[in-house]
Design a protein around this motif. Structure first.
Motif, PDB file in Angstrom:
ATOM      1  N   ASP A 322      55.345 -13.413  -5.564  1.00  6.23           N
ATOM      2  CA  ASP A 322      55.239 -11.824  -4.716  1.00  6.23           C
ATOM      3  C   ASP A 322      53.932 -11.367  -5.592  1.00  6.23           C
ATOM      4  O   ASP A 322      54.162 -10.947  -6.398  1.00  6.23           O
ATOM      5  N   LEU A 323      52.803 -11.135  -4.638  1.00  2.00           N
ATOM      6  CA  LEU A 323      51.499 -10.803  -5.330  1.00  2.00           C
ATOM      7  C   LEU A 323      51.256  -9.291  -5.052  1.00  2.00           C
ATOM      8  O   LEU A 323      50.172  -8.901  -5.153  1.00  2.00           O
ATOM      9  N   LYS A 331      46.109 -15.681   0.438  1.00  2.00           N
ATOM     10  CA  LYS A 331      45.139 -16.420   1.019  1.00  2.00           C
ATOM     11  C   LYS A 331      44.031 -16.624  -0.242  1.00  2.00           C
ATOM     12  O   LYS A 331      43.214 -17.456  -0.654  1.00  2.00           O
ATOM     13  N   ASP A 332      43.819 -15.331  -0.737  1.00  2.00           N
ATOM     14  CA  ASP A 332      42.887 -15.206  -2.063  1.00  2.00           C
ATOM     15  C   ASP A 332      43.235 -16.005  -3.230  1.00  2.00           C
ATOM     16  O   ASP A 332      42.521 -16.480  -3.973  1.00  2.00           O
ATOM     17  N   LYS A 346      49.316 -20.784   0.152  1.00  2.00           N
ATOM     18  CA  LYS A 346      49.648 -19.398   0.351  1.00  2.00           C
ATOM     19  C   LYS A 346      50.881 -19.247   1.198  1.00  2.00           C
ATOM     20  O   LYS A 346      51.194 -20.254   1.861  1.00  2.00           O
ATOM     21  N   ASN A 347      51.877 -18.419   1.121  1.00  3.98           N
ATOM     22  CA  ASN A 347      52.987 -18.562   1.763  1.00  3.98           C
ATOM     23  C   ASN A 347      53.459 -16.962   1.983  1.00  3.98           C
ATOM     24  O   ASN A 347      53.460 -16.255   1.001  1.00  3.98           O
ATOM     25  N   GLY A 348      54.332 -16.832   3.099  1.00  2.31           N
ATOM     26  CA  GLY A 348      54.710 -15.341   3.273  1.00  2.31           C
ATOM     27  C   GLY A 348      56.063 -15.283   2.303  1.00  2.31           C
ATOM     28  O   GLY A 348      56.644 -16.290   2.087  1.00  2.31           O
ATOM     29  N   PRO A 356      50.785 -14.604   8.630  1.00  3.12           N
ATOM     30  CA  PRO A 356      50.911 -15.946   8.176  1.00  3.12           C
ATOM     31  C   PRO A 356      49.602 -16.479   7.491  1.00  3.12           C
ATOM     32  O   PRO A 356      49.660 -17.687   6.738  1.00  3.12           O
ATOM     33  N   PHE A 357      48.582 -16.194   8.148  1.00  2.47           N
ATOM     34  CA  PHE A 357      47.493 -16.529   7.859  1.00  2.47           C
ATOM     35  C   PHE A 357      46.587 -16.001   6.407  1.00  2.47           C
ATOM     36  O   PHE A 357      45.632 -16.301   5.883  1.00  2.47           O
ATOM     37  N   VAL A 358      47.303 -15.136   6.185  1.00  2.00           N
ATOM     38  CA  VAL A 358      47.067 -14.063   4.903  1.00  2.00           C
ATOM     39  C   VAL A 358      47.953 -14.159   3.854  1.00  2.00           C
ATOM     40  O   VAL A 358      47.966 -14.599   2.791  1.00  2.00           O
TER      41      VAL A 358
END
Length: 425
Positions: A322-323, A331-332, A346-348, A356-358
């Motif tokens: 968890d970021l 994503k970053d 990347k993962n939710g 989900p794209f970020v």
């Protein structure tokens, strides 16, 4: 025709040869942390690229629609027997081309369009084929999802039972793609029995751990078990279906062929047979237990360096980081870590507020690094390196800190040189 028979790939198609060489370099030079990826043996690669590429073998051993299948029968029969021995079950279908198709075959065999089934919600770590509305499983059937508790971020079996009693599903799926805790197969069996449901385990991520005795087996609790063969099982990219009760044999086999697929990929089935043989060796059990030990070491290192692990840890090969507290997106982080030669996705995270794209997290796994020979000490170092890159992103935004990433790359290179992959290739 001399060129057709004799030219190697570099001569016949230098562009593709260059791309393959670059991919080999990437796998050698970067640390693979994607939980669903691994590094197959040279023998598995050789079988995958064998002359069985040329062979059609529609049907099953002894019952083919093409001639010339004598050796295809040998290969598929060996794969079936080895799979049964490896997982302690009575029946196996080794023809599914992928994880998605193996699950589609179960649906085709046992459900009618519109039937209700239960699976782990995608946002809690489930897979697309477990009922996502954009997937066939969610479009053609009536999915009812269970998730994780907001506090513990673990599956609450009492809540699973409540949902099952309310909706009376025909099929219940246990297993996921981003859930780091043990699965209570016995509890799922009790719930399935209570509501009269078929119990399916998709053990794609943990099958290598199950084979090696590092995770409880879904047998004898589950009616049907599906798995990919390329994750912790360390084989070629493909799928299998396993079961014990003969009543499922005809519907499952017919769902695979002719229901979904035509000619099976015999070269890949050959590679599966090789991977199953490898997993039947005593050293594979040690490998599976090292995967879990390494995952716990990585998770502990990340937490010691200021990053939160979803659910507080891991019982298998994977973890979600968890970021949110660092104000860094998944994503970053994926891009920044790749610049530092640490490959992840990347993962939710549960209850994620980002798309989900970020995403607000990344998913990490230890199978590939363990195959390289990494132990807990190396994975503790990897955890520290990941934290450094994330801190650079936290302080500097999506572009990160170039000096930190350069420093991490140098240390990644040291690790990769100490634990090479495919030497001599």
């Amino acid at each position: 025709m001399d060129a057709f028979w004799n030219d190697d790939l570099a001569t016949a198609d230098p562009e593709i040869a260059a791309a393959i060489a670059s991919e080999l370099g990437r796998q050698r030079d970067k640390i693979e942390l994607i939980a669903s990826e691994n590094i197959a043996s040279r023998a598995v690669l050789e079988a995958t690229g064998s002359v069985f590429t040329n062979k059609y073998a529609e049907g099953y051993p002894g019952k083919r629609y093409y001639g010339g299948c004598d050796y295809a029968d040998v290969v598929e029969s060996l794969a079936i027997e080895r799979a049964k021995s490896l997982f302690g079950c009575n029946f196996a279908n080794v023809q599914p081309n992928s994880g998605s198709q193996m699950n589609q075959a179960v649906f085709l065999a046992l459900l009618e369009p519109g039937d209700t089934f239960m699976g782990l919600d995608l946002n809690s770590g489930g897979h697309l084929t477990h009922g996502s509305p954009v997937n066939m499983s969610g479009k053609w059937f009536n999915p009812v999802s269970y998730g994780v508790e907001q506090g513990s971020e673990r599956i609450d079996m009492e809540e699973v039972a409540r949902i099952a009693r309310e909706h009376r599903p025909k099929l219940i799926i246990c297993g996921g793609t981003a859930y780091s805790r043990l699965w209570d197969f016995a509890a799922f069996r009790a719930i399935a029995d209570e509501v009269g449901a078929i119990l399916l385990c998709d053990m794609s991520h943990i099958s290598g751990l199950v084979a090696g005795g590092a995770h409880p087996s879904p047998f004898p609790h589950c009616d049907i078990v599906t798995s990919t063969t390329h994750k912790s099982l360390r084989g070629p990219r493909s799928g299998i279906i396993l079961w014990n009760d003969e009543k499922f044999t005809k519907p499952l086999n017919m769902a695979v062929f002719p229901g979904l697929q035509g000619g099976p990929l015999v070269h890949v089935i050959a590679a599966k047979a090789v991977a199953f043989r490898e997993a039947l060796q005593p050293e594979f059990g040690a490998y599976a237990h090292r995967i879990v030990e390494n995952a716990r070491a990585l998770a502990a290192s990340l937490e010691e360096n200021g990053l939160r692990i979803v659910s507080g840890g891991t019982d298998n090969h994977s973890m979600l980081v968890d970021l949110t507290a660092k104000d860094v997106t998944g994503k970053d982080a994926e891009k920044g870590l790749d610049r530092a030669w640490l490959t992840c996705n990347k993962n939710g995270i549960p209850f994620d507020t980002r798309s989900p794209f970020v995403t607000s997290g990344i998913r990490l796994g230890t199978p590939a690094g363990t195959t390289r020979g990494f132990g807990p000490a190396e994975f503790r170092t990897v955890g520290k390196l990941i934290a450094e890159v994330v801190e650079g992103l936290s302080q500097n935004g999506p572009e990160g800190d170039a000096r930190i990433e350069e420093s991490v790359r140098a240390r990644v290179s040291e690790l990769c040189r100490a634990f090479p992959v495919y030497p001599g290739m």
